[in-house]
Each structure stands twice: as structure tokens, then as C-alpha cells.
Scaffold this motif. Structure first.
Motif, PDB file in Angstrom:
ATOM      1  N   VAL A   3      38.460  50.694  42.796  1.00 17.96           N
ATOM      2  CA  VAL A   3      37.580  51.346  43.737  1.00 17.96           C
ATOM      3  C   VAL A   3      36.940  50.421  44.656  1.00 17.96           C
ATOM      4  O   VAL A   3      36.630  49.508  44.341  1.00 17.96           O
ATOM      5  N   LYS A   4      36.928  50.702  46.116  1.00 16.93           N
ATOM      6  CA  LYS A   4      36.225  49.578  47.030  1.00 16.93           C
ATOM      7  C   LYS A   4      36.913  48.480  46.928  1.00 16.93           C
ATOM      8  O   LYS A   4      36.347  47.495  47.366  1.00 16.93           O
ATOM      9  N   ARG A   5      38.289  48.434  46.786  1.00 10.55           N
ATOM     10  CA  ARG A   5      39.143  47.041  46.886  1.00 10.55           C
ATOM     11  C   ARG A   5      39.844  47.202  48.219  1.00 10.55           C
ATOM     12  O   ARG A   5      40.503  48.223  48.305  1.00 10.55           O
ATOM     13  N   GLY A   6      39.651  46.318  49.080  1.00 10.58           N
ATOM     14  CA  GLY A   6      40.721  46.472  50.366  1.00 10.58           C
ATOM     15  C   GLY A   6      41.896  46.124  50.288  1.00 10.58           C
ATOM     16  O   GLY A   6      42.606  45.678  49.281  1.00 10.58           O
ATOM     17  N   ALA A   7      42.785  46.282  51.229  1.00 13.92           N
ATOM     18  CA  ALA A   7      44.298  46.225  51.432  1.00 13.92           C
ATOM     19  C   ALA A   7      44.771  44.662  50.960  1.00 13.92           C
ATOM     20  O   ALA A   7      45.467  44.195  50.412  1.00 13.92           O
ATOM     21  N   GLU A   8      43.589  43.571  51.440  1.00 17.60           N
ATOM     22  CA  GLU A   8      43.823  42.382  51.300  1.00 17.60           C
ATOM     23  C   GLU A   8      43.771  41.896  49.803  1.00 17.60           C
ATOM     24  O   GLU A   8      44.645  41.173  48.980  1.00 17.60           O
ATOM     25  N   SER A   9      43.098  42.660  48.977  1.00 19.26           N
ATOM     26  CA  SER A   9      42.773  42.599  47.537  1.00 19.26           C
ATOM     27  C   SER A   9      44.007  42.965  46.767  1.00 19.26           C
ATOM     28  O   SER A   9      44.535  42.436  45.865  1.00 19.26           O
ATOM     29  N   VAL A  10      44.563  44.227  47.401  1.00 23.72           N
ATOM     30  CA  VAL A  10      45.817  44.840  46.636  1.00 23.72           C
ATOM     31  C   VAL A  10      47.065  44.017  46.921  1.00 23.72           C
ATOM     32  O   VAL A  10      47.734  43.611  46.182  1.00 23.72           O
ATOM     33  N   ALA A  11      47.269  43.349  48.151  1.00 22.81           N
ATOM     34  CA  ALA A  11      48.206  42.759  48.462  1.00 22.81           C
ATOM     35  C   ALA A  11      48.272  41.283  47.791  1.00 22.81           C
ATOM     36  O   ALA A  11      49.324  41.043  47.061  1.00 22.81           O
ATOM     37  N   ALA A  12      46.980  40.656  47.535  1.00 16.37           N
ATOM     38  CA  ALA A  12      47.005  39.570  46.591  1.00 16.37           C
ATOM     39  C   ALA A  12      47.446  40.005  44.980  1.00 16.37           C
ATOM     40  O   ALA A  12      48.027  39.095  44.454  1.00 16.37           O
ATOM     41  N   ARG A  13      47.055  40.913  44.782  1.00 16.65           N
ATOM     42  CA  ARG A  13      47.510  41.234  43.325  1.00 16.65           C
ATOM     43  C   ARG A  13      48.831  41.554  43.157  1.00 16.65           C
ATOM     44  O   ARG A  13      49.352  41.581  42.202  1.00 16.65           O
ATOM     45  N   LEU A  14      49.432  42.187  44.371  1.00 23.90           N
ATOM     46  CA  LEU A  14      50.836  42.517  44.053  1.00 23.90           C
ATOM     47  C   LEU A  14      51.785  41.280  44.093  1.00 23.90           C
ATOM     48  O   LEU A  14      52.842  41.451  43.492  1.00 23.90           O
ATOM     49  N   THR A  15      51.294  39.874  44.447  1.00 26.06           N
ATOM     50  CA  THR A  15      52.023  38.857  44.219  1.00 26.06           C
ATOM     51  C   THR A  15      51.914  38.407  42.674  1.00 26.06           C
ATOM     52  O   THR A  15      52.928  37.542  42.463  1.00 26.06           O
ATOM     53  N   CYS A  16      51.027  38.587  42.156  1.00 23.76           N
ATOM     54  CA  CYS A  16      50.903  38.089  40.763  1.00 23.76           C
ATOM     55  C   CYS A  16      50.825  36.553  40.591  1.00 23.76           C
ATOM     56  O   CYS A  16      50.739  35.840  39.868  1.00 23.76           O
ATOM     57  N   GLU A  17      50.178  35.966  41.898  1.00 20.24           N
ATOM     58  CA  GLU A  17      49.995  34.586  41.863  1.00 20.24           C
ATOM     59  C   GLU A  17      48.750  33.978  41.056  1.00 20.24           C
ATOM     60  O   GLU A  17      48.972  33.049  40.562  1.00 20.24           O
ATOM     61  N   THR A 148      59.343  39.915  38.191  1.00 22.84           N
ATOM     62  CA  THR A 148      59.805  41.401  37.754  1.00 22.84           C
ATOM     63  C   THR A 148      58.497  42.178  37.812  1.00 22.84           C
ATOM     64  O   THR A 148      58.465  43.087  38.375  1.00 22.84           O
ATOM     65  N   PHE A 149      57.274  41.750  37.473  1.00 22.56           N
ATOM     66  CA  PHE A 149      56.005  42.709  37.423  1.00 22.56           C
ATOM     67  C   PHE A 149      55.629  42.842  38.965  1.00 22.56           C
ATOM     68  O   PHE A 149      55.408  43.809  39.822  1.00 22.56           O
ATOM     69  N   SER A 150      55.922  41.700  39.770  1.00 25.01           N
ATOM     70  CA  SER A 150      55.416  41.954  41.103  1.00 25.01           C
ATOM     71  C   SER A 150      56.279  42.676  41.848  1.00 25.01           C
ATOM     72  O   SER A 150      55.946  43.598  42.943  1.00 25.01           O
ATOM     73  N   LEU A 151      57.641  42.704  41.680  1.00 25.31           N
ATOM     74  CA  LEU A 151      58.328  43.799  42.148  1.00 25.31           C
ATOM     75  C   LEU A 151      58.082  45.182  41.555  1.00 25.31           C
ATOM     76  O   LEU A 151      58.294  46.159  42.592  1.00 25.31           O
ATOM     77  N   GLN A 152      57.801  45.155  40.397  1.00 27.92           N
ATOM     78  CA  GLN A 152      57.255  46.797  39.930  1.00 27.92           C
ATOM     79  C   GLN A 152      56.125  47.123  40.652  1.00 27.92           C
ATOM     80  O   GLN A 152      55.829  48.364  40.943  1.00 27.92           O
ATOM     81  N   PHE A 153      54.937  46.273  40.794  1.00 33.04           N
ATOM     82  CA  PHE A 153      53.854  46.563  41.569  1.00 33.04           C
ATOM     83  C   PHE A 153      54.017  46.962  42.852  1.00 33.04           C
ATOM     84  O   PHE A 153      53.407  47.966  43.297  1.00 33.04           O
TER      85      PHE A 153
END
Length: 161
Positions: A3-17, A148-153
Motif C-alpha cells: 500500500v502507498k508504494r510508488g511505481a519507482e519502489s515497484v520497479a526497484a523491487r522487480l530487479t531483485c537487486e 528467474t525471480f526477477s523475470l517472474q516478478f
């Protein structure tokens, strides 16, 4: 996602960095296992203090019937178990509460769960150690899994066009 996390936060999480590598996780597990074992000792203290002489006579089944048990070793184990119990400052770890059979029963039930957790952590550490050997190691397995996880996310949570 959250909740209340912006697109930037989501994009950072998708990379699994920012994910903690397996080797770092493996490094923390012995510390966690030690804590579980201290809780096991604390539970032993609570259960043994909560027993009455009648319990000792009527409800204890020996592991090796007919064998004498070293009373000094048992007393030493009980003394050793008291140390972590007294060191814990969490609610419920109070000597005065050990006169309450319901409270002691909670420690009995917790002891079974703690033994299970101990065994699972021990097996998991053993498995991680076996995986951390050539030709692959935890670092290479982590790199492959992260991709693999990054691609799935990305498939699940990424933007669609």
C-alpha cells in the motif's frame, strides 16, 4: 504489492537487486539456531520447575528403562537450562509464573515446536553447505535464482503494454 508504494519502489523491487544473497542468509542461520537452542533450554527449565514430585513419579517415561541415570548430570542440565530462562526478558519468562500449570503447559507445547524448528534449521544448514561446493556454489545459484525471480516478478507485477 504494498500500500502507498510508488511505481519507482515497484520497479526497484522487480530487479531483485536489493535481495540478500544466500551466503549472507546462511551466515545468519547458526545465530538463529543458537537462539532456538537457548529457547529449548529455557523451556526445559520451565517444564522441570513446573513439575511436582508426583509428576516425576507418575508421568515420566525413561528413555532407557532399567538404566540408572546420573543425578548430578541431570542437576547440571537443569542448572544450565535455568541460565537462558533467567536471561530472557520477554513476557512469560518469569519464575513466579511457573507455579501456574497452564503456563507450564505452554512451555511444554513450545518445546515440541522448538525441537522441530531446531531439526529443520539444522537440515537446512546442512543442505546449504552441500550446495555450496564446486562446481556450483551458493553465489552462482543465487545469481541464477535472482534472474528467474526477477523475470517472474516482471511478468506478475510489471507494466503491460
Amino acid at each position: 504489492m504494498q500500500v502507498k508504494r510508488g511505481a519507482e519502489s515497484v520497479a526497484a523491487r522487480l530487479t531483485c537487486e536489493d535481495v540478500q544473497p544466500y551466503a549472507e542468509k546462511k551466515g545468519r542461520l547458526p545465530e538463529i539456531l543458537d537462539h532456538v537452542r537457548q529457547l529449548e533450554k529455557a523451556s526445559l527449565h520451565a517444564v522441570s520447575r513446573g513439575q511436582t514430585e508426583q509428576d516425576d513419579d507418575n508421568n515420566v517415561v525413561g528413555l532407557f528403562p532399567g538404566e540408572d541415570h546420573d543425578a548430578d548430570a541431570l542437576a547440571s542440565a537443569r542448572d544450565e537450562a535455568a541460565k537462558p530462562f533467567r536471561a530472557l526478558t520477554r513476557k512469560g519468562f518469569d519464575e513466579e509464573l511457573l507455579s501456574d500449570p497452564g503456563h507450564v503447559q505452554g512451555f511444554r507445547e513450545a518445546a515440541g515446536a522448538l525441537l522441530s524448528i531446531d531439526a529443520q534449521l539444522d537440515r537446512f544448514l546442512d543442505t546449504m553447505s552441500r550446495l555450496d561446493r564446486p562446481p556450483e556454489n551458493l553465489a552462482s545459484l543465487f545469481d541464477g535464482d535472482r534472474e528467474t525471480f526477477s523475470l517472474q516478478f516482471q511478468t506478475l507485477y510489471g507494466e503491460t503494454t
